[in-house]
Motif scaffolding. Structure first.
Motif, PDB file in Angstrom:
ATOM      1  N   SER A   1      66.019 -18.351  32.123  1.00 57.55           N
ATOM      2  CA  SER A   1      67.447 -18.615  32.340  1.00 57.55           C
ATOM      3  C   SER A   1      67.660 -19.857  33.196  1.00 57.55           C
ATOM      4  O   SER A   1      68.653 -20.571  33.039  1.00 57.55           O
ATOM      5  CB  SER A   1      68.116 -17.405  32.997  1.00 57.55           C
ATOM      6  OG  SER A   1      67.482 -17.085  34.231  1.00 57.55           O
ATOM      7  N   THR A   2      66.722 -20.118  34.113  1.00 59.84           N
ATOM      8  CA  THR A   2      66.814 -21.333  34.931  1.00 59.84           C
ATOM      9  C   THR A   2      66.701 -22.569  34.054  1.00 59.84           C
ATOM     10  O   THR A   2      67.457 -23.539  34.213  1.00 59.84           O
ATOM     11  CB  THR A   2      65.699 -21.344  35.994  1.00 59.84           C
ATOM     12  OG1 THR A   2      65.782 -20.173  36.788  1.00 59.84           O
ATOM     13  CG2 THR A   2      65.812 -22.577  36.888  1.00 59.84           C
ATOM     14  N   THR A   3      65.772 -22.549  33.129  1.00 58.81           N
ATOM     15  CA  THR A   3      65.586 -23.675  32.209  1.00 58.81           C
ATOM     16  C   THR A   3      66.844 -23.901  31.383  1.00 58.81           C
ATOM     17  O   THR A   3      67.304 -25.038  31.229  1.00 58.81           O
ATOM     18  CB  THR A   3      64.390 -23.398  31.273  1.00 58.81           C
ATOM     19  OG1 THR A   3      63.252 -23.033  32.053  1.00 58.81           O
ATOM     20  CG2 THR A   3      64.062 -24.613  30.435  1.00 58.81           C
ATOM     21  N   LEU A   4      67.409 -22.829  30.850  1.00 56.82           N
ATOM     22  CA  LEU A   4      68.598 -22.949  29.992  1.00 56.82           C
ATOM     23  C   LEU A   4      69.803 -23.426  30.785  1.00 56.82           C
ATOM     24  O   LEU A   4      70.639 -24.153  30.259  1.00 56.82           O
ATOM     25  CB  LEU A   4      68.895 -21.597  29.334  1.00 56.82           C
ATOM     26  CG  LEU A   4      67.795 -21.051  28.410  1.00 56.82           C
ATOM     27  CD1 LEU A   4      68.223 -19.727  27.798  1.00 56.82           C
ATOM     28  CD2 LEU A   4      67.462 -22.050  27.320  1.00 56.82           C
ATOM     29  N   ALA A   5      69.896 -23.029  32.059  1.00 58.33           N
ATOM     30  CA  ALA A   5      71.039 -23.445  32.883  1.00 58.33           C
ATOM     31  C   ALA A   5      71.001 -24.942  33.173  1.00 58.33           C
ATOM     32  O   ALA A   5      72.043 -25.596  33.260  1.00 58.33           O
ATOM     33  CB  ALA A   5      71.044 -22.653  34.191  1.00 58.33           C
ATOM     34  N   ILE A   6      69.792 -25.498  33.306  1.00 52.37           N
ATOM     35  CA  ILE A   6      69.656 -26.923  33.634  1.00 52.37           C
ATOM     36  C   ILE A   6      69.768 -27.797  32.383  1.00 52.37           C
ATOM     37  O   ILE A   6      70.362 -28.874  32.416  1.00 52.37           O
ATOM     38  CB  ILE A   6      68.309 -27.180  34.332  1.00 52.37           C
ATOM     39  CG1 ILE A   6      68.231 -26.381  35.637  1.00 52.37           C
ATOM     40  CG2 ILE A   6      68.115 -28.673  34.617  1.00 52.37           C
ATOM     41  CD1 ILE A   6      66.878 -26.453  36.315  1.00 52.37           C
ATOM     42  N   TYR A   7      69.224 -27.306  31.273  1.00 55.68           N
ATOM     43  CA  TYR A   7      69.150 -28.126  30.060  1.00 55.68           C
ATOM     44  C   TYR A   7      70.028 -27.529  28.958  1.00 55.68           C
ATOM     45  O   TYR A   7      69.582 -27.306  27.838  1.00 55.68           O
ATOM     46  CB  TYR A   7      67.689 -28.233  29.598  1.00 55.68           C
ATOM     47  CG  TYR A   7      66.772 -28.783  30.670  1.00 55.68           C
ATOM     48  CD1 TYR A   7      66.633 -30.151  30.860  1.00 55.68           C
ATOM     49  CD2 TYR A   7      66.076 -27.931  31.521  1.00 55.68           C
ATOM     50  CE1 TYR A   7      65.810 -30.653  31.848  1.00 55.68           C
ATOM     51  CE2 TYR A   7      65.251 -28.425  32.510  1.00 55.68           C
ATOM     52  CZ  TYR A   7      65.113 -29.785  32.681  1.00 55.68           C
ATOM     53  OH  TYR A   7      64.306 -30.289  33.659  1.00 55.68           O
ATOM     54  N   THR A   8      71.274 -27.277  29.294  1.00 52.99           N
ATOM     55  CA  THR A   8      72.200 -26.632  28.355  1.00 52.99           C
ATOM     56  C   THR A   8      72.381 -27.447  27.084  1.00 52.99           C
ATOM     57  O   THR A   8      72.319 -26.920  25.964  1.00 52.99           O
ATOM     58  CB  THR A   8      73.570 -26.422  29.034  1.00 52.99           C
ATOM     59  OG1 THR A   8      73.376 -25.707  30.254  1.00 52.99           O
ATOM     60  CG2 THR A   8      74.507 -25.646  28.126  1.00 52.99           C
TER      61      THR A   8
ATOM     62  N   PHE B   1      60.134 -34.510  30.224  1.00 58.43           N
ATOM     63  CA  PHE B   1      59.060 -33.617  29.767  1.00 58.43           C
ATOM     64  C   PHE B   1      59.638 -32.287  29.263  1.00 58.43           C
ATOM     65  O   PHE B   1      59.308 -31.827  28.164  1.00 58.43           O
ATOM     66  CB  PHE B   1      58.092 -33.380  30.930  1.00 58.43           C
ATOM     67  CG  PHE B   1      57.063 -32.308  30.681  1.00 58.43           C
ATOM     68  CD1 PHE B   1      55.921 -32.575  29.949  1.00 58.43           C
ATOM     69  CD2 PHE B   1      57.234 -31.019  31.190  1.00 58.43           C
ATOM     70  CE1 PHE B   1      54.964 -31.588  29.733  1.00 58.43           C
ATOM     71  CE2 PHE B   1      56.290 -30.031  30.973  1.00 58.43           C
ATOM     72  CZ  PHE B   1      55.151 -30.321  30.239  1.00 58.43           C
ATOM     73  N   VAL B   2      60.505 -31.663  30.064  1.00 58.94           N
ATOM     74  CA  VAL B   2      61.077 -30.366  29.693  1.00 58.94           C
ATOM     75  C   VAL B   2      61.972 -30.502  28.464  1.00 58.94           C
ATOM     76  O   VAL B   2      61.951 -29.641  27.569  1.00 58.94           O
ATOM     77  CB  VAL B   2      61.861 -29.760  30.871  1.00 58.94           C
ATOM     78  CG1 VAL B   2      62.493 -28.428  30.462  1.00 58.94           C
ATOM     79  CG2 VAL B   2      60.954 -29.554  32.075  1.00 58.94           C
ATOM     80  N   SER B   3      62.741 -31.584  28.398  1.00 60.20           N
ATOM     81  CA  SER B   3      63.653 -31.778  27.274  1.00 60.20           C
ATOM     82  C   SER B   3      62.896 -31.939  25.956  1.00 60.20           C
ATOM     83  O   SER B   3      63.311 -31.406  24.921  1.00 60.20           O
ATOM     84  CB  SER B   3      64.533 -33.016  27.518  1.00 60.20           C
ATOM     85  OG  SER B   3      65.330 -32.846  28.667  1.00 60.20           O
ATOM     86  N   ILE B   4      61.774 -32.648  25.996  1.00 59.21           N
ATOM     87  CA  ILE B   4      60.965 -32.821  24.785  1.00 59.21           C
ATOM     88  C   ILE B   4      60.432 -31.469  24.311  1.00 59.21           C
ATOM     89  O   ILE B   4      60.476 -31.146  23.120  1.00 59.21           O
ATOM     90  CB  ILE B   4      59.807 -33.805  25.053  1.00 59.21           C
ATOM     91  CG1 ILE B   4      60.348 -35.224  25.258  1.00 59.21           C
ATOM     92  CG2 ILE B   4      58.804 -33.787  23.902  1.00 59.21           C
ATOM     93  CD1 ILE B   4      59.305 -36.226  25.697  1.00 59.21           C
ATOM     94  N   LEU B   5      59.940 -30.657  25.246  1.00 62.80           N
ATOM     95  CA  LEU B   5      59.435 -29.332  24.879  1.00 62.80           C
ATOM     96  C   LEU B   5      60.553 -28.445  24.338  1.00 62.80           C
ATOM     97  O   LEU B   5      60.395 -27.764  23.321  1.00 62.80           O
ATOM     98  CB  LEU B   5      58.790 -28.654  26.092  1.00 62.80           C
ATOM     99  CG  LEU B   5      57.485 -29.233  26.639  1.00 62.80           C
ATOM    100  CD1 LEU B   5      56.985 -28.390  27.802  1.00 62.80           C
ATOM    101  CD2 LEU B   5      56.424 -29.314  25.557  1.00 62.80           C
TER     102      LEU B   5
END
Length: 473
Positions: free
Chosen positions: A440-447, A415-419
């Motif tokens: 920053s949490t989102t960017l750290a997980i989905y670099t 879900f997050v990757s599609i967005l």
């Protein structure tokens, strides 16, 4: 203003509290002037009170041992401030920490003590929670003893899911192995063999220990017990970044196709995980009051957890409350499931949220506190289902779809990757939809996904900025 006056061998304390309506000065005294005998008795009383304050941690100094301060911190801070699962994890980690540095005074704790502890955690044989592998056929042993699976689960306090995992060749915790062996009247070594005892703790686990020590010592600084936090001068082990795993378009399509043969509740719940990016605990804590059919939104403000053999309804992770938009087509599908849900409630009648069976019986006390809530994810009697339940469901659906090594959290990653891969959606918006406190949490997980997004944006910019018009002829 306070005035202290010596009277023989004692002192008199008086405080002026202004003037009354007649203009007379208001004087307050903590106690009347005392004789020597009264003063000695009061001194003894104050000594007892001060001793009690020291014993309960109301008076702290830097010479307190780390283990003693950690106990006070766990009781007075963590028990009130952190989520039940986090508190449970802290309690499990502290014995190992206290064994290494618990005897050291806070004001004498140095970075080299911590570095030595972290190095020790990397050594082989340090694991106390090593997994155990069952060497025989558990179901056959139970049949020989005329014991049902449900009865054995209740006798041992080990869930049916764990017992089933043993028959699938999976490893279990040392505690589960001990309980099963005790119930069967055999030593652990006769039924189980240890797995992974030749390894030290992973860098990520060591980092968790470092963070716990750091937050305890930082609290000591805030309470003015310490001047500075020794953890600030220590570099914990570096944890290798692992990109979040998610389904690609083809895998998602195959999974949706395989879902059509699942029952309506499992089908609906897995689609909810995929379409909203909720965590499993958030899904299991969802009630019908959280669904806004008119505006096609799902309100996420709580999470269902299982800790210490009990169900707990808590706030969401990082207390992040959010409303997630859902397609109108799925809302119609959700209405169909609600009709099935209401039909089940009608069929059960007075047994709804009163009767229990199987493993739910052992959770009776905690479940009674949740009675009356209209959870969307339920068992036959209307009780909420454990967040771990969907691991097995997803395994079966994924196997049918031909997808290996899938777990429910991958739906959230998908879900997050599609967005995030959509350059028209801001990173802050993606973080809000995912329930992350900071972008920053989102960017750290989905670099990796973010880098692809940036490449797409750069490509669009180049095409826009450097596109040349064909000259007219």
């Amino acid at each position: 203003m306070a005035t202290v006056t010596r009277r023989g061998k004692s002192y008199s304390i008086r405080v002026s509290c202004g003037y009354d309506m007649t203009g007379r000065q208001i004087i307050r005294k903590p106690q009347p002037d005392m004789t020597d005998a009264q003063a000695e008795k009061e001194a003894q009383r104050q000594a007892v009170l001060f001793e009690e304050k020291c014993r309960t941690g109301q008076v702290l100094q830097g010479n307190v041992r780390f283990a003693d301060f950690a106990e006070i911190w766990l009781r007075d801070y963590a028990a009130k401030q952190v989520r039940p699962t986090t508190f449970d994890r802290y309690k499990a980690m502290l014995p190992r920490i206290n064994a290494a540095i618990g005897h050291i005074r806070l004001d004498r704790l140095q970075p080299h003590h911590l570095m030595q502890f972290y190095s020790n955690l990397e050594e082989a044989g340090i694991r106390e929670d090593g997994k155990q592998h069952f060497k025989g056929d558990l179901w056959q042993m139970l049949r020989a003893r005329s014991i049902t699976k449900t009865a054995f689960a209740e006798q041992t306090g080990v869930s049916l899911a764990v017992l089933a995992s043993i028959t699938q060749g999976k490893n279990v915790s040392a505690e589960s192995a001990r309980r099963i062996s005790d119930a069967l009247g055999e030593p652990v070594s006769a039924l189980f063999e240890p797995v992974g005892n030749d390894k030290g703790l992973s860098a990520k686990t060591i980092l968790h220990h470092h963070r716990l020590i750091s937050v305890i010592l930082q609290t000591a600084v805030e309470w003015q017990v310490l001047f500075s936090n020794p953890c600030d001068r220590v570099k914990p082990p570096r944890v290798e970044h692992k990109e979040a795993r998610y389904l690609d378009e083809e895998q998602a399509a195959r999974l949706m196709e395989a879902l059509e043969s699942a029952d309506i509740q499992n089908r609906t719940m897995i689609k909810l995980l995929l379409y909203t990016g909720m965590r499993r605990g958030e899904l299991c804590g969802l009630t019908w009051e959280d669904i806004d059919f008119d505006h096609c939104t799902v309100h996420v403000d709580k999470s269902l957890l299982i800790v210490n053999k009990g169900y707990h309804l808590t706030t969401t992770k990082e207390d992040n409350v959010r409303d997630i938009d859902v397609a109108p087509e799925f809302m119609e599908y959700l209405k169909t499931y609600r009709d099935q849900w209401l039909a089940q409630k009608h069929r059960m009648g007075s047994a709804w949220q009163t009767c229990m069976d199987g493993k739910w019986e052992s959770y009776r006390e905690s479940l009674q506190k949740l009675r009356g809530k209209n959870f969307i994810v339920i068992n036959d009697f209307g009780w909420p289902i454990s967040p771990d339940h969907y691991g097995k469901i997803v395994d079966r659906v994924a196997e049918k779809a031909g997808i290996r090594k899938i777990h429910p959290h991958m739906f959230r990653h998908t879900f997050v990757s599609i967005l995030l891969s959509n350059p028209d959606i801001g990173v802050a918006t993606v973080a809000a939809e995912a329930g992350h406190a900071q972008p920053s949490t989102t960017l750290a997980i989905y670099t990796q996904v973010y880098h692809k997004r940036q490449d797409s944006i750069r490509s669009q910019m180049s095409e826009t900025l450097y596109k040349r018009k064909t000259p007219e002829r």
